[in-house]
Write an enzyme that holds these catalytic residues in place. Structure first.
Site, PDB file in Angstrom:
ATOM      1  N   ARG A   4      34.216 -28.754  43.966  1.00  0.00           N
ATOM      2  CA  ARG A   4      33.673 -27.420  43.718  1.00  0.00           C
ATOM      3  C   ARG A   4      34.735 -26.390  44.090  1.00  0.00           C
ATOM      4  NH1 ARG A   4      30.628 -23.819  47.382  1.00  0.00           N
ATOM      5  NH2 ARG A   4      29.767 -22.223  46.037  1.00  0.00           N
ATOM      6  N   HIS A  44      33.278 -16.073  43.876  1.00  0.00           N
ATOM      7  CA  HIS A  44      33.269 -16.360  45.309  1.00  0.00           C
ATOM      8  C   HIS A  44      33.992 -15.195  45.997  1.00  0.00           C
ATOM      9  CE1 HIS A  44      32.961 -19.854  48.382  1.00  0.00           C
ATOM     10  NE2 HIS A  44      33.270 -18.777  49.065  1.00  0.00           N
ATOM     11  N   GLU A  95      26.900 -17.260  47.597  1.00  0.00           N
ATOM     12  CA  GLU A  95      26.420 -16.547  48.781  1.00  0.00           C
ATOM     13  C   GLU A  95      26.407 -15.028  48.629  1.00  0.00           C
ATOM     14  OE1 GLU A  95      28.409 -17.781  52.330  1.00  0.00           O
ATOM     15  OE2 GLU A  95      27.736 -19.848  52.153  1.00  0.00           O
ATOM     16  N   ASN A 121      24.112 -23.634  50.819  1.00  0.00           N
ATOM     17  CA  ASN A 121      25.161 -23.811  51.822  1.00  0.00           C
ATOM     18  C   ASN A 121      24.519 -23.747  53.192  1.00  0.00           C
ATOM     19  OD1 ASN A 121      26.810 -23.722  49.614  1.00  0.00           O
ATOM     20  ND2 ASN A 121      27.740 -21.741  50.089  1.00  0.00           N
ATOM     21  N   TYR A 147      25.179 -24.162  57.422  1.00  0.00           N
ATOM     22  CA  TYR A 147      26.089 -24.318  58.560  1.00  0.00           C
ATOM     23  C   TYR A 147      25.359 -24.380  59.899  1.00  0.00           C
ATOM     24  CZ  TYR A 147      29.922 -23.532  55.362  1.00  0.00           C
ATOM     25  OH  TYR A 147      30.818 -23.679  54.340  1.00  0.00           O
ATOM     26  N   GLU A 191      27.816 -26.496  50.301  1.00  0.00           N
ATOM     27  CA  GLU A 191      28.761 -26.348  51.413  1.00  0.00           C
ATOM     28  C   GLU A 191      28.078 -26.776  52.702  1.00  0.00           C
ATOM     29  OE1 GLU A 191      30.651 -22.507  52.067  1.00  0.00           O
ATOM     30  OE2 GLU A 191      30.887 -22.246  49.899  1.00  0.00           O
TER      31      GLU A 191
HETATM   32  C1  BGC Z   1      31.591 -19.439  52.440  1.00  0.00           C
HETATM   33  C2  BGC Z   1      32.986 -19.970  52.629  1.00  0.00           C
HETATM   34  C3  BGC Z   1      33.350 -19.913  54.100  1.00  0.00           C
HETATM   35  C4  BGC Z   1      32.403 -20.827  54.838  1.00  0.00           C
HETATM   36  C5  BGC Z   1      32.634 -20.933  56.324  1.00  0.00           C
HETATM   37  C6  BGC Z   1      30.626 -19.798  53.523  1.00  0.00           C
HETATM   38  O1  BGC Z   1      30.025 -18.640  54.004  1.00  0.00           O
HETATM   39  O2  BGC Z   1      31.107 -19.717  51.169  1.00  0.00           O
HETATM   40  O3  BGC Z   1      33.849 -19.236  51.826  1.00  0.00           O
HETATM   41  O4  BGC Z   1      34.666 -20.258  54.341  1.00  0.00           O
HETATM   42  O5  BGC Z   1      31.084 -20.396  54.663  1.00  0.00           O
HETATM   43  O6  BGC Z   1      32.407 -19.735  56.948  1.00  0.00           O
END
Ligand code: BGC
Length: 450
Positions: free
Chosen positions: A78, A122, A167, A292, A294, A352
């Site tokens: 991607r 992006h 995002e 995505n 995290y 992601e």
């Molecule tokens: C984004 C990436 C970024 C990653 C880590 C996402 O918010 O799509 O571009 O590097 O998170 O922060």
């Protein structure tokens, strides 16, 4: 009790990057400047004065990088397309050389048996469009559809999975509300307008695709589940606001054709009455949604927080990454199941997921041991598997990121890569996480069994 983590036979394993974060040579071959080019060259905006001028030099080293992908056994890659390479002024004149770069990249991927997955936006809006108001200008939906059409015509024969935006929440929260990302504005009045126009643009891009494309198109959201810090009514209300603001503000207009009522409460007089007709444009049928993930946030009422009146609470005895994010894999399961409950049974991808941890400098021909990152990946893959067991229609996973890269205004110090990059020499070195991920792919998850 043993548990098998084998994934569905057609599960798709990939890795992700984005244009400005890895390519370098941002103005090469006739490209126009983007808002990130401008932002990164504005003194004081970037940690350590870092810029995307060279980054991972992927624009020139893409062939080698595709070999690195091949070595992992990636099935998909991607990446994003830099709008200002293709249309230096954002609209009008097409820069064939810019388009050719992506064409060569796609050919190289296909030759190595890797499916290209292209994101149209992006974050690197052409600066020329920012001069015309950027996402605050309602014409941005037409600009985006024009650009998308050019790219679809050139690449849709070979690229079978597309996303309109990556995002949009980060674009508006960082770029228009808090000023920490390009274009660096700080306005409660602008943020909702930019957000709305981004979703109008996404809709217009999907419409263009239905006329010109033959495969799949979707949109990518960042989703960070919110949990109340206590059972006090004000914390629960703050959590609800945070949830609506981050997780529903973009997905709702795209998939439900409306906004959650909390947004008016958050923005007050700054929340416009958007024309009802706009939602016909924002709500276009998608083939998939990319999510995505995290971290999560535990939320407390905080009257001093502008404009949400909510702030995150740090958790005791938990591991935090270098970007200050709690490692909380259950949030990935919760997010995927929540998304299905709210929006229905849409095919989903985790587009992601990854972590920045400190990596020691690497010696010659060494595999860099990065146990915290490997642990993060292992935990999140298991959490994702639990979501599939709970009935989520999850089709694939893209690790963030293939390479250490420019973490936007945080610069190069935050390393998310499967491959370590020495930015002085451009040498790539696999981290132990890369080896582990290759095993995950080769065994379709069975290496995770316990
Ligand atoms: C984004 C990436 C970024 C990653 C880590 C996402 O918010 O799509 O571009 O590097 O998170 O922060």
């Amino acid at each position: 009790m043993t548990h098998s983590y084998r994934f569905p036979a057609d599960f798709h394993w990939g890795a992700a990057t984005s244009a400005y974060q890895i390519e370098g040579s941002p103005l090469a071959d006739g490209a126009g400047p983007s808002i990130w080019e401008r932002f990164a060259h504005t003194p004081g905006m970037m940690a350590n004065g870092d810029t995307g001028d060279v980054a991972c030099d992927h624009y020139r080293r893409y062939r080698d990088d595709v070999r690195l992908m091949r070595a992992l056994g990636l099935q998909g890659y991607r990446f994003s397309i830099a709008w200002a390479r293709v249309l230096p002024e954002g609209t009008g004149r097409v820069n064939q050389k810019g388009l050719d770069f992506y064409s060569r990249l796609v050919d190289e991927l296909l030759e190595h048996g890797i499916e290209p997955n292209a994101t149209l936006f992006h974050w690197d809006l052409p600066a020329a469009l920012d001069d015309r108001g950027g996402w605050l200008n309602r014409d941005s939906a037409d600009w985006f559809a024009e650009y998308a059409g050019v790219v679809f015509k050139a690449l849709d024969g070979r690229v079978k999975r597309w996303s309109t935006l990556n995002e949009p929440w980060v674009v508006t929260d960082g770029g228009y509300l808090h000023g920490v990302l390009a274009p660096g504005h700080r306005s409660k009045y602008e943020a909702p307008i930019a957000a709305h126009n981004l979703m109008r643009a996404s809709g217009a891009g999907i419409q263009a695709y239905r006329a010109l494309g033959k495969h799949e198109i979707g949109v990518v959201f960042n989703i960070e589940p919110k949990y109340p810090a206590s059972d006090r009514a004000e914390d629960i209300a703050a959590t609800r606001r945070a949830q609506a603001y981050m997780n529903e503000q973009f997905a709702d207009p795209a998939l439900l054709g409306s906004y959650p009522p909390e947004l008016k409460e958050i923005f007050g007089a700054a929340w416009p009455d958007f024309p009802e007709d706009d939602f016909k444009l924002t709500r276009q049928p998608v083939d998939f949604v990319g999510l995505n993930y995290y971290t999560r946030a535990v939320v407390r009422h905080d009257p001093g927080q502008y404009p949400l009146r909510a702030s995150p609470v740090r958790q005791p005895n938990k591991t935090y990454t270098e970007t200050g994010w709690e490692v909380y894999e259950q949030g990935l399961t919760d997010m995927l199941t929540w998304f299905r409950q709210r929006y229905g049974d849409i095919p989903l991808y985790v587009t992601e997921n990854g972590s920045a941890f400190y990596d020691p400098p690497v010696a010659e021909d060494e595999v860099l041991d990065d146990p915290l990152r490997t642990g993060y990946l292992r935990k999140h893959l298991k959490a994702m598997h639990r979501a599939i067991e709970a009935g989520v229609n999850l089709k694939g996973y893209y690790a963030w990121s293939l390479l250490d890269n420019l973490e936007w205004s945080l610069g190069f110090a935050k390393r998310f890569g499967l491959y370590h990059v020495d930015f002085a020499t451009q040498k790539r070195t696999p981290k132990a996480t890369a080896k582990f991920y290759a095993q995950v792919i080769a065994t379709n998850g069975a290496v995770l069994d316990d």
